[in-house]
Design a protein around this motif. Structure first.
Motif, PDB file in Angstrom:
ATOM      1  N   ILE A   1      13.439  -7.031   4.162  1.00 51.53           N
ATOM      2  CA  ILE A   1      13.831  -8.444   4.132  1.00 51.53           C
ATOM      3  C   ILE A   1      12.599  -9.325   3.923  1.00 51.53           C
ATOM      4  O   ILE A   1      12.593 -10.223   3.083  1.00 51.53           O
ATOM      5  N   ARG A   2      11.554  -9.040   4.674  1.00 54.35           N
ATOM      6  CA  ARG A   2      10.347  -9.881   4.559  1.00 54.35           C
ATOM      7  C   ARG A   2       9.786  -9.834   3.144  1.00 54.35           C
ATOM      8  O   ARG A   2       9.434 -10.862   2.571  1.00 54.35           O
TER       9      ARG A   2
ATOM     10  N   VAL B   1      17.385 -13.926  -5.464  1.00 53.03           N
ATOM     11  CA  VAL B   1      18.483 -14.038  -4.498  1.00 53.03           C
ATOM     12  C   VAL B   1      19.290 -12.747  -4.476  1.00 53.03           C
ATOM     13  O   VAL B   1      19.657 -12.240  -3.403  1.00 53.03           O
TER      14      VAL B   1
ATOM     15  N   VAL C   1      19.591  -7.949   2.780  1.00 56.67           N
ATOM     16  CA  VAL C   1      20.071  -8.630   3.987  1.00 56.67           C
ATOM     17  C   VAL C   1      21.443  -8.100   4.413  1.00 56.67           C
ATOM     18  O   VAL C   1      21.829  -8.193   5.575  1.00 56.67           O
TER      19      VAL C   1
ATOM     20  N   TRP D   1      11.184 -13.921  -3.385  1.00 63.94           N
ATOM     21  CA  TRP D   1      12.051 -15.029  -3.779  1.00 63.94           C
ATOM     22  C   TRP D   1      11.365 -16.363  -3.537  1.00 63.94           C
ATOM     23  O   TRP D   1      11.461 -17.299  -4.347  1.00 63.94           O
ATOM     24  N   ASP D   2      10.663 -16.445  -2.397  1.00 63.47           N
ATOM     25  CA  ASP D   2       9.995 -17.691  -2.049  1.00 63.47           C
ATOM     26  C   ASP D   2       8.970 -18.039  -3.124  1.00 63.47           C
ATOM     27  O   ASP D   2       8.802 -19.207  -3.488  1.00 63.47           O
TER      28      ASP D   2
ATOM     29  N   ALA E   1      13.876  -4.592   8.311  1.00 62.68           N
ATOM     30  CA  ALA E   1      13.206  -5.892   8.455  1.00 62.68           C
ATOM     31  C   ALA E   1      12.071  -6.049   7.448  1.00 62.68           C
ATOM     32  O   ALA E   1      11.880  -7.134   6.874  1.00 62.68           O
TER      33      ALA E   1
ATOM     34  N   ALA F   1      17.619 -16.592  -9.498  1.00 65.25           N
ATOM     35  CA  ALA F   1      18.849 -15.873  -9.151  1.00 65.25           C
ATOM     36  C   ALA F   1      18.594 -14.388  -8.937  1.00 65.25           C
ATOM     37  O   ALA F   1      19.234 -13.757  -8.081  1.00 65.25           O
ATOM     38  N   ALA F   2      17.640 -13.838  -9.701  1.00 65.59           N
ATOM     39  CA  ALA F   2      17.352 -12.413  -9.519  1.00 65.59           C
ATOM     40  C   ALA F   2      16.782 -12.164  -8.125  1.00 65.59           C
ATOM     41  O   ALA F   2      17.093 -11.168  -7.466  1.00 65.59           O
TER      42      ALA F   2
ATOM     43  N   LEU G   1      17.431 -10.272  -2.491  1.00 62.59           N
ATOM     44  CA  LEU G   1      17.429 -10.629  -1.072  1.00 62.59           C
ATOM     45  C   LEU G   1      18.800 -10.334  -0.445  1.00 62.59           C
ATOM     46  O   LEU G   1      18.910  -9.791   0.662  1.00 62.59           O
ATOM     47  N   PHE G   2      19.850 -10.683  -1.187  1.00 62.87           N
ATOM     48  CA  PHE G   2      21.212 -10.421  -0.705  1.00 62.87           C
ATOM     49  C   PHE G   2      21.394  -8.940  -0.407  1.00 62.87           C
ATOM     50  O   PHE G   2      21.974  -8.550   0.608  1.00 62.87           O
TER      51      PHE G   2
ATOM     52  N   PRO H   1      11.751 -18.599  -6.852  1.00 59.66           N
ATOM     53  CA  PRO H   1      13.125 -18.716  -6.320  1.00 59.66           C
ATOM     54  C   PRO H   1      14.176 -18.747  -7.432  1.00 59.66           C
ATOM     55  O   PRO H   1      14.766 -19.778  -7.686  1.00 59.66           O
TER      56      PRO H   1
ATOM     57  N   TYR I   1      12.145 -11.691   0.760  1.00 58.55           N
ATOM     58  CA  TYR I   1      12.062 -13.130   0.973  1.00 58.55           C
ATOM     59  C   TYR I   1      10.796 -13.686   0.337  1.00 58.55           C
ATOM     60  O   TYR I   1      10.815 -14.719  -0.342  1.00 58.55           O
TER      61      TYR I   1
END
Lengths: 432, 432, 432, 432
Positions: C92-93, C108, C115, C99-100, C89, C105-106, C111-112, C103, C96
C-alpha cells in the motif's frame, strides 16, 4: 334428433353459438332456463349440425350446466343419455341384414358404426371443452352413484368405461416421483386421496416424501394435468416389515444406503370415476424398474398390504367362533403368542381358499396383487392396530412379494388355473 | 386365437416375457425369426392371456418388428389384421338375436362389444409401448399406401380412424406458438412438412418466424411429443394481400403495430396417417382467439389460399379453350389486364359452381374453408407465379374471409343448403 | 502466505487436490484434523498456487469444514480472515507513493488493487463451490453474531457487504409470484421467514396465496435457487384497510374484480446475512408494475404497516404518562373513542418528528417507506391486537401510500431535506 | 458531480424519472438531445440522489443512449468514465494519512472505499437495467477496441475486469449440453461464435451435435440468458486422432459404444468483452466429469488443437529457411514423409522452447492447456489443410493430453518452474 326438434331449439342454438365479437357471450345461462334443460339442449345441439369449432363452446355450456345439477336432476340427465343418445334400431337391423347376407369386413365396419351408441360420440364431443376430461370422469362417478339408485342406468356405463380405457391408455400416462418440491396443490390432493393409511397433516406427508428412505410415485395424464390418478407409497427398509406402525411413525433419520427392501405400503386410486381402468399393475412395474435403476442395492420388492375382507369372512366361519371371541377382547403379549397360530391359519385359508364369484380370491387386494403375478408371501399379526384395520381384519396384514423372474409364470398360472402362489409361512399355516 | 396355437407359440411368449433380471432381454429378435413372423406372433401374444404390465414389452416387440417390414410384408401384416383380428361371426349372430328378442340398452352394449373388431383392442394394446402413438399413425400411413395396392384392405382403415379420432380429440391437443427459440428438431420438421409454400432453408424459416410481422402456430399432442400435427403460418399486414410473392420475400423489417390484418397464408397437415381427423378448423379458431387477445388492433382475419383444382377443371370446360391458349403463353402487363376479367370469371364459376360428389365444392381448399364458415371473398390473379401454382391454378389465388360474427350462419347454410358465401368481387365476376 | 508455509502444508494440499481417478477423494477430513484447522488450511491453499479448476474442490473443503465449527471456533476463523487475509502494508505504501508522485488513473488502479483486502479474493474463490453463495450469506450471518461478541471483527464485514452488493445486484434478481402451485419446499420457507404477521400453519398460508384476493411475490437469485430473499404479501381490497385482523382472518371468498386497492401488509427479508443489501424498494416497485398490468382496475397502492418503535418512544415522553396509563388497561369501545385522538396525536408526532441519528425518522419502517417515496398517509388505532403489536406499538398501525406520480418528488425531498410526506389525517393530528 | 450541475440537469432528471401513470414514459430521447449527451447525463443522474428503484429506469436510459453512439462518441463516453467517474484525490490522501497513522483493518476498509473508482458503482448501477449485463460486456468489447485507438483509456479497463470477474464467478455459471433440441436462437449463436473450425451451415452444425459420437457443452450465466459464454466441441473416437479433417467430415454413423477417447477439438470464447475472465479450465474439468459419468468406457481425454503461432515463429528462425521453402510448395505423399521429421522437430522446439514475455510459452493455445495441467502429447503433420491453418501453422496440429491424476502436479510444475510436460514423441523430436 330430427330437424324439426332442432328448429324448435333454434333460439338456444343461436344463444350458444352466435356471439358478438369482443362482447360478452350470450349463453344459455343468460336465457334463464333451468340447468337441467340447458344441459339437455346443449347435448342435443352438440349432436346437431354445427361447425366443429363451435362445438368447443357448446361442450363447455353442457358441462357447466351439468355441474349445476342436483342428484335428482342427474338421474334425469343420465336417463336422457340412455334414451335420447342410444342407437337407431332400424339402422342396426338393416346393417345386420346386409352383413348377414355378405359377412365381410366392410359389413362389420358398418354394423359397428350403427351399433355404437350415439352417446359415445356425445362424450367425445363433450371432451372438446377445456378441462373436460376430468369433468367427464367425475360425471361417471356421479353415474356410478346414480346406478345404485336406479340400476336401469347401468347400460350406459360401458360407454364411459370404453372411452376412458382408450383415453387413459397406458401409453398416455406419465409417471412422476412426488417429493417435497412438488406443488402444494398436488400434495394437498395426495392427503385427500390417501385412504389406506390416512395422512395426519403436512408433517406426516413430508415424512412420507423424505428423500432418504421414502418414495412416492404417481401416474398423471396430460388431459387431467396435476391430478394424480393413482399413487403408491414406498418405504426403503432393511428386511421385510411385519407391521405398519413402525413405517408410519419412524422418524426421518435412516440412511437409504443400507436399505435392501422396497415396501409398497399404500396404493391409492384417486378417481372413482376411473373404476375398471387398470393403472396399478403398470405403476408397480414402472416403480420397480425406476427403483432398480436408482438403487441397485435393493434386493426385495414387497408390499405390506391390508386384508380388508378377513373379518367379515371369518364371521361366516362356524369353526372360528371361539377365535372371534378371543379377538374381540383386548390382547396382552401372552394372548398374542397364543392366538397367532390360529389367526395365521384362518388368514391362510382366507387368502388361499376363500373365493368370490368366478373363482377368484374373495379378498380384493389379493385379487389385485396375485393377478399381477405376485406371491402371497407372509401373514403378519398383529400388524395394524388402527381401528379400521382391527374392524376389517382383526389387525392382520400380509406381504405380497414381487419376484421379477417369476411374475409372468405366476400371472399365467393364476389366470389359467386360479393358482394362488403362497410363501412358505402361509403354506405351512394352511396345513394347520 | 385358440389355446393350442398359443401353446405352439410358447417359446416366443417365453422369449418375450420372461427376462432374466438385470441381464439382457431375450427378445424375439434373438430367436432369429423373420420380422414378419415376429410381428404377427407378438400381436397374437398381445391378444392372449398375459399380464397387463407384460403387454408393454410385447407391444414394443410387435412395433419394432413391424418397423422392419418391407412393403410386401406390410401387405401381409395388414391382411392378418383384417383376417385374424376381426370379429366372431357366431358371437355377432347370438348377440343380435338376443337384442332382437329384447331390444334394450344392455343388449346394444353387448352387441357393440362383439361387433367391435378385435384389432381395435390390438391397436389399443400396441399403444401401450413407449412412443407407440406416433408409430401407429405411421402404420396407418402405410395402410393408406397399401390400400392403393390392395383395395380389399380398406375395411380395416375405419378402426384406425375411429381410435385416432378418440385419441386425438381436440381436448387433448395443445396449441403452441413456434418461434426462433423453438428446438431446432421441431423447426426442422416444419421445413419438412411445409408443402404449400416450401421453405428455402433456414433463413427462410427464420423469416417466417420473425416476431414483428409473422406468427406460426401448431397443435401438439402429449403422446406424440414434439411432432407438430398441423401448423398455420400467419403474416401480419396492412390490408388484404393479393399475391403470395411479397409475403414470402418481404425482408424482416415492418413493425407489427401498424398491421390490421392477419393473413393465414399456409396451413399444413403434417401426418398423412391422421387423414380424416380434423384439426384445421380448431386451429384456425384458436389462432384467431390468440391473435385477438395479443394484437387487439387486428381487424381482419383472412387467408391467401391456393385454388389447387382450377387448372384441371378449366381444362374440362370447352368454352375456355381460348383462355387456356392465352394462359399457356407468357404474359406481359397488357396481357394480364386483358385476361384478368376472364380468369376471374372462370375462377368464380369454379369456386361457386363446380361440385364434387355429394354436392360439395370441387376444390378441396374451398371445401375446408367454406365448411369452417368462411366466405370466398376475393380472387387474385396473377397471385402465385411458382411453377406448381401456375400448373395447378394458372397462378390464381383466393382470399377466404373469416368474419367472426357470421361464421356459424355461413357454416350452417353451407352444410344445410350447400350455400357458398361469396364476396362482392366474386359475385360480380360470376355474372360475367 | 509464503512458499515455506505452503511447503509445510504440502500434505494437506496433496490430500485436497490429488485424487485417484475413479476412487474416493482423500479429503482433509480423512486426515482427521480438527475442522478449525482444516478450514484455515483450505483457505490458505485456496489463495495459493493451485489450478483454477482445483479451487472448486478446495473451496468445498473450506466451506464444509467451516460448517462444522462451533461459535468459539467461528470467532477464531473470522479473526484469521481479518489478520491473515488482509492487505500488504508495504505494498500500500509503495502504491500510494507512486500515485502521489503521478496521480493518474493507472496509479489509482494499482492502489485499488493492493488496498482491496485479500479476503475479497478469498470469498470470491470460496464462491466457486457448488451452492457456495447461500453458505457465504449464512457465514456473514454468523459474522454479524460474532461481531456482537467481538466488535473488533467489524472491519471485515464491509468485504462481505461489498461483494454481496455486487452479487445480489438488482439485475440478477428475478421476481416470481408464489401461489399454491409453488413447491412445498418454498412454501415451508415462507412460513419460517414470515415474522411480521406469523403464519398459523398451512391453511393460513394457503389463504394468503388465494388467487381471488391475495398475492405473494418474492425475489430469487439464480445462485441461491429456491431461497426467497425477500417477499411481500398483498391483499386486494375495496378501500384502504384500517386494521390487520380482517385481512388475516377473512375467509377465502371475495371476488377480486371488485378490488380497487392493493395492500402491502407484510414485507419480510429472509436472510439476515444480506443485511444492508437493499431489495425492498425494487420489489415494491416491480410488484406495483405487475399488479397494474394484471389488474388495471386497481386505483390505490398502500401498506398496512406496523409502527414498531412507537411504544418505546412514547415511554420516553413525559407528557404521555397519563395516556400510557390508560393504554395499559383494557379498552372498551367507549375508551377507544376517548383515547383515539391522543393516540393519533402522539403517533403523528412519532412519525413526523421523532428522529434517529442522522436526522432520519426514528421508526425503521417509516425510514424504509418514506425513503422509497411513499407518504405517511393515515394512522389506525386500534389496528393490531396481537400481543407483540400491543407491546411494541399499543396496537397502532399506519398506511403508507405509494402514489406513483409523486414517488420521485417525495423521495428527493426526503433525502435532500428530510421532509416527511404526511396525509391529511396525520397532518391534522399533528396540530393537536 | 456537484449539486449545481445536477440542478442544471434537472429537466433531464425530471424527464427520466417522472412519468405519468399509465401513459407513455417521457424519456430523455423525447427531449431530442444527442445520444452522447443523454448517455452522459443519465450516468450523472444515476450517481446522484435518486431513489434506488428509479435507478432501474435511468440505467435503461443510459444503456439505450450508449447503444446509439458511434465509435467517435464512444471514445468520448469512455473518457468521461475515466475523468468524471474516478476517485476523489483529496479523499484518498486523507484516508491514507489516517491509515498511515493507525494502520488497522478499519483504516484499510475506509481507504478501499475511497480508492475504488466511482465508475465501479456506476457500472453496478447500470447493471440494474433489464438485460444490462450482456450490454455491459459488449460495452467493454467497445472499450477494448477504443483502447487500441486511445491507449490512455486503459486504466478504466480493470474496473470492468474486476466486476466481471466477480459477476461471472464460476459458482454462478451453469453448464448445459447443447444438442439438436436446443433453441435455434442458441444454435445460431454457436455458428456465429465458432471461429476455430468454422461451421458450414446448419447440416454441419447438426452433425456436430449428433448424439452418437459428438458432444457440445457450453457455460451459461443467469444474467446473460441464452448467450453461450464459452463452448467446447467434443468428438468421441476410437484412439487419438491425428488430423482434423476426418472429424469435421465424418458422416453421422459410428456408434458411441466403441469410443474410448474424447477429443476436445474446438474451444471458443464467445464474448470478447469477457477477456481475462477464465472459463475454459472450469469448462474442460466439468465436461470431463460429465463424460466420465455418462460414458465410463472412455479412457482418454485429449485435444486436437491448432498451433496458431508456429508459422510466424518459424519465419524468425534463420536455420529454418530451407524448410520454409519446402513447405511453401505443394506436398505430395513423398514430400510429406521427407518433411515430417523436420516439421516435428521445429514444432517441438516451438512448443517447448519458444517463450513469450514472462517466460510462458509463446503459443497462446499451449499456454492455456499447459496452464490447465495438460501435457503436450503429440504433434501431427499435416493435420489441418484449411487455408488459415496452412498459413498460421503450415498445417501442424497438436494433441494436449489431460491425464486426470497428473493435472495438479503438472499445473504446479508449470506455474512454479515453467516446466512444459512433453509426450514421448515430442521429447524425441526435440532431440533431433
Amino acid at each position: 334428433m330430427g330437424k324439426q326438434r332442432l328448429g324448435f331449439l333454434s333460439d338456444f342454438v343461436e344463444a350458444i353459438t352466435r356471439r358478438k365479437r369482443g362482447g360478452e357471450a350470450e349463453t344459455l345461462k343468460a336465457l334463464a332456463r333451468p340447468a337441467s334443460e340447458r344441459a339437455r339442449v346443449a347435448c342435443a345441439v352438440l349432436m346437431g349440425r354445427i361447425g366443429d369449432a363451435a362445438r368447443v363452446a357448446v361442450a363447455e355450456q353442457a358441462l357447466s350446466a351439468y355441474a349445476e345439477l342436483d342428484a335428482e336432476e342427474r338421474l334425469a340427465f343420465f336417463r336422457s343419455l340412455r334414451d335420447d343418445h342410444g342407437v337407431d334400431a332400424d339402422a342396426i337391423r338393416a346393417a345386420y341384414a346386409a352383413w348377414d347376407a355378405q359377412p365381410d369386413a366392410a359389413g362389420v365396419a358398418h354394423l359397428f358404426e350403427v351399433v355404437e351408441p350415439a352417446r359415445q360420440t356425445l362424450l367425445r364431443r363433450l371432451n372438446m371443452a377445456p378441462g373436460a376430461t376430468l369433468r367427464l370422469v367425475r360425471m361417471r362417478q356421479d353415474l356410478l352413484a346414480a346406478m345404485r339408485v336406479d340400476p336401469d342406468l347401468a347400460p350406459i356405463d360401458p360407454d364411459f368405461a370404453h372411452l376412458f380405457a382408450s383415453w387413459f391408455n397406458r401409453g398416455f400416462l406419465t409417471m412422476r416421483r412426488i417429493d417435497w418440491n412438488a406443488p402444494a396443490a398436488i400434495l394437498e390432493k395426495l392427503m385427500e386421496y390417501e385412504s389406506v393409511h390416512q395422512m395426519q397433516g403436512w408433517p406426516d406427508l413430508k415424512r412420507r416424501l423424505a428423500d432418504n428412505d421414502r418414495r412416492l410415485y404417481a401416474f398423471f395424464h396430460p388431459a387431467t394435468g396435476d391430478e394424480p390418478l393413482i399413487f403408491v407409497e414406498v418405504a426403503l427398509t432393511q428386511g421385510m416389515p411385519d407391521a405398519i406402525g413402525p413405517i408410519l411413525t419412524a422418524p426421518d433419520a435412516r440412511e437409504p444406503a443400507a436399505a435392501d427392501t422396497a415396501v409398497f405400503y399404500s396404493i391409492n386410486n384417486s378417481l372413482p370415476g376411473l373404476k375398471g381402468v387398470s393403472f396399478g399393475n403398470f405403476l408397480i412395474k414402472q416403480v420397480v424398474a425406476q427403483l432398480s435403476a436408482d438403487l441397485p442395492e435393493l434386493r426385495c420388492y414387497v408390499t405390506l398390504s391390508p386384508v380388508p375382507g378377513f373379518a367379515a369372512w371369518l364371521a361366516t366361519q362356524d369353526d372360528a367362533a371361539e377365535l372371534r371371541g378371543a379377538l374381540a377382547g383386548g390382547w396382552d403379549d401372552d394372548a398374542v403368542d397364543a392366538l397367532r397360530p390360529q389367526v395365521l391359519a384362518w388368514g391362510a385359508r382366507y387368502i388361499a381358499q376363500a373365493k368370490a364369484r368366478g373363482g377368484l380370491p374373495a379378498d380384493p387386494v389379493a385379487r389385485f396383487h396375485l393377478g399381477n403375478g405376485a406371491c402371497a408371501h407372509r401373514l403378519n399379526w398383529p400388524a395394524d392396530l388402527a381401528p379400521s384395520a382391527l374392524k376389517s381384519a382383526h389387525g392382520l396384514m400380509i406381504n405380497y412379494l414381487y419376484e421379477l423372474d417369476r411374475i409372468e409364470d405366476r400371472h399365467e398360472a393364476f389366470v389359467r388355473d386360479g393358482e394362488v402362489a403362497l410363501g412358505a409361512q402361509i403354506a405351512e399355516a394352511l396345513k394347520a
